[in-house]
Design a protein around this motif. Structure first.
Motif, PDB file in Angstrom:
ATOM      1  N   LEU A 156      18.458 -52.315  -7.353  1.00  0.00           N
ATOM      2  CA  LEU A 156      17.878 -51.678  -8.532  1.00  0.00           C
ATOM      3  C   LEU A 156      17.533 -50.246  -8.166  1.00  0.00           C
ATOM      4  O   LEU A 156      16.579 -49.995  -7.429  1.00  0.00           O
ATOM      5  CB  LEU A 156      16.626 -52.432  -8.988  1.00  0.00           C
ATOM      6  N   TYR A 157      18.323 -49.292  -8.702  1.00  0.00           N
ATOM      7  CA  TYR A 157      18.121 -47.892  -8.346  1.00  0.00           C
ATOM      8  C   TYR A 157      18.090 -47.002  -9.590  1.00  0.00           C
ATOM      9  O   TYR A 157      18.350 -45.812  -9.522  1.00  0.00           O
ATOM     10  CB  TYR A 157      19.193 -47.416  -7.354  1.00  0.00           C
ATOM     11  N   CYS A 158      17.753 -47.614 -10.732  1.00  0.00           N
ATOM     12  CA  CYS A 158      17.435 -46.873 -11.966  1.00  0.00           C
ATOM     13  C   CYS A 158      18.648 -46.306 -12.695  1.00  0.00           C
ATOM     14  O   CYS A 158      18.478 -45.553 -13.653  1.00  0.00           O
ATOM     15  CB  CYS A 158      16.413 -45.766 -11.700  1.00  0.00           C
ATOM     16  N   LEU A 159      19.838 -46.620 -12.263  1.00  0.00           N
ATOM     17  CA  LEU A 159      21.069 -46.211 -12.940  1.00  0.00           C
ATOM     18  C   LEU A 159      21.849 -47.480 -13.257  1.00  0.00           C
ATOM     19  O   LEU A 159      22.074 -48.304 -12.360  1.00  0.00           O
ATOM     20  CB  LEU A 159      21.905 -45.291 -12.049  1.00  0.00           C
ATOM     21  N   VAL A 160      22.248 -47.658 -14.534  1.00  0.00           N
ATOM     22  CA  VAL A 160      22.851 -48.928 -14.917  1.00  0.00           C
ATOM     23  C   VAL A 160      24.139 -48.745 -15.705  1.00  0.00           C
ATOM     24  O   VAL A 160      24.303 -47.784 -16.446  1.00  0.00           O
ATOM     25  CB  VAL A 160      21.868 -49.786 -15.752  1.00  0.00           C
ATOM     26  N   GLU A 161      25.013 -49.707 -15.544  1.00  0.00           N
ATOM     27  CA  GLU A 161      26.250 -49.826 -16.311  1.00  0.00           C
ATOM     28  C   GLU A 161      26.100 -51.014 -17.260  1.00  0.00           C
ATOM     29  O   GLU A 161      25.163 -51.807 -17.122  1.00  0.00           O
ATOM     30  CB  GLU A 161      27.437 -50.048 -15.362  1.00  0.00           C
ATOM     31  N   PRO A 162      27.014 -51.154 -18.245  1.00  0.00           N
ATOM     32  CA  PRO A 162      26.944 -52.324 -19.121  1.00  0.00           C
ATOM     33  C   PRO A 162      26.867 -53.628 -18.318  1.00  0.00           C
ATOM     34  O   PRO A 162      27.574 -53.810 -17.328  1.00  0.00           O
ATOM     35  CB  PRO A 162      28.245 -52.234 -19.915  1.00  0.00           C
TER      36      PRO A 162
END
Length: 303
Positions: A148-154
């Motif tokens: 969990l590093y605050c950047l997400v994909e669908p």
């Protein structure tokens, strides 16, 4: 996000200023924001209203700007499974939007977060110790590591500003002792005035000792009338160099080199249990060894 996408912002009355600020930023980028205001849940990890859960599933992306966490809920799990993506901003203050962990370069920290998650994944034996007496072992064989590093994909979600790598133990395998000395950022406890000790047998907490804050936690667990609230659900390693201990959940859990043990619900982390709550107990100067390989040594990355 991209032009034309639909952003759902789930919030509570106390957090509307933050929600409106985010909505204005989205609108400037030609992203359509929708704000849903709900009353705070009774406890962290209680499900949001069904109408909001359905809206989350129908969004391109969602933000949870709440005081009472909805992170460990079926609503989040189903929204992600339906192809949305989410960032969770639990217990955020306006100050947290511009100071501390949010100032981190998330792209720079992503590779180390992914590496630590891969080292935790599928470990036959994870061993956690601290100078104050934590000595916990468990198996995560077959379990994924979560980065969990605050950047997400669908199909992904992350908390913010915490950067953490975590894994969910196989149910029933955790054994030993946990001594939290930093924070339990739930139910008004926050920064710890004295350590809280947990005895763990066959995956569940069987005893809680300490001062008045330990009693607050023990009484709260008892009030749930749910044996799963005692489940050892997670080991998470904080990896945000800008986070600091302030008594608020997602800032405290991200403090670089700290470890938190999640207690209760594990379904969104790779586990199988749904409980009435999910709380985290945070400790400093941890040593973490996975299948004989040191990941942390006294709160410092060991590789």
């Amino acid at each position: 996000m991209k032009k034309g996408e639909k952003l759902l912002i789930v919030t509570e009355p106390e957090k509307v200023n933050i929600a409106e600020t985010i909505a204005a930023s989205a609108y400037r980028k030609d992203i359509e924001p929708v704000i849903c205001i709900m009353m705070p849940r009774e406890f962290d990890s209680n499900e949001p209203p069904k109408i909001i859960a359905e809206a989350m599933k129908g969004s391109d992306a969602f933000l949870s700007v709440v005081g009472k966490s909805i992170t460990h809920t079926n609503a989040v799990k189903e929204a992600i499974a339906n192809g949305s993506r989410g960032i969770v901003l639990t217990q955020f203050s306006e100050d947290m939007m511009i100071h501390g962990g949010m100032e981190c370069d998330f792209e720079e920290q992503a590779p180390i977060c992914k590496k630590v998650a891969s080292m935790l994944a599928n470990s036959k034996k994870v061993h956690l110790t601290t100078p104050l007496g934590t000595d916990l072992t468990f198996s995560a064989e077959g379990r994924r590591g979560n980065a969990l590093y605050c950047l997400v994909e669908p199909g992904e979600f992350s908390t913010a500003p915490t950067i953490e790598a975590n894994v969910s133990p196989i149910e029933g395998t955790a054994q030993g002792r946990i001594v939290a000395d930093a924070s339990v950022p739930y139910i008004g406890i926050g920064l710890l005035e004295e350590p809280i000790e947990f005895e763990v047998v066959d995956g569940f907490i069987v005893d809680i000792k300490g001062g008045y804050q330990a009693k607050m936690l023990a009484d709260n667990f008892k009030s749930m009338n749910d044996p799963n609230v005692y489940n050892i659900a997670e080991l998470g390693i904080g990896l945000n160099p800008n986070c600091r201990f302030i008594g608020l959940m997602l800032e405290d859990e991200g403090v670089y080199g700290s470890v938190h043990i999640g207690i209760g619900t594990s379904i969104n982390l790779g586990g199988t249990l749904k409980a009435a709550c999910h709380y985290d107990a945070i400790m400093t100067k941890p040593t973490v060894v996975a299948d004989g390989v040191e990941i942390l040594k006294d709160g410092k990355i060991a590789f």
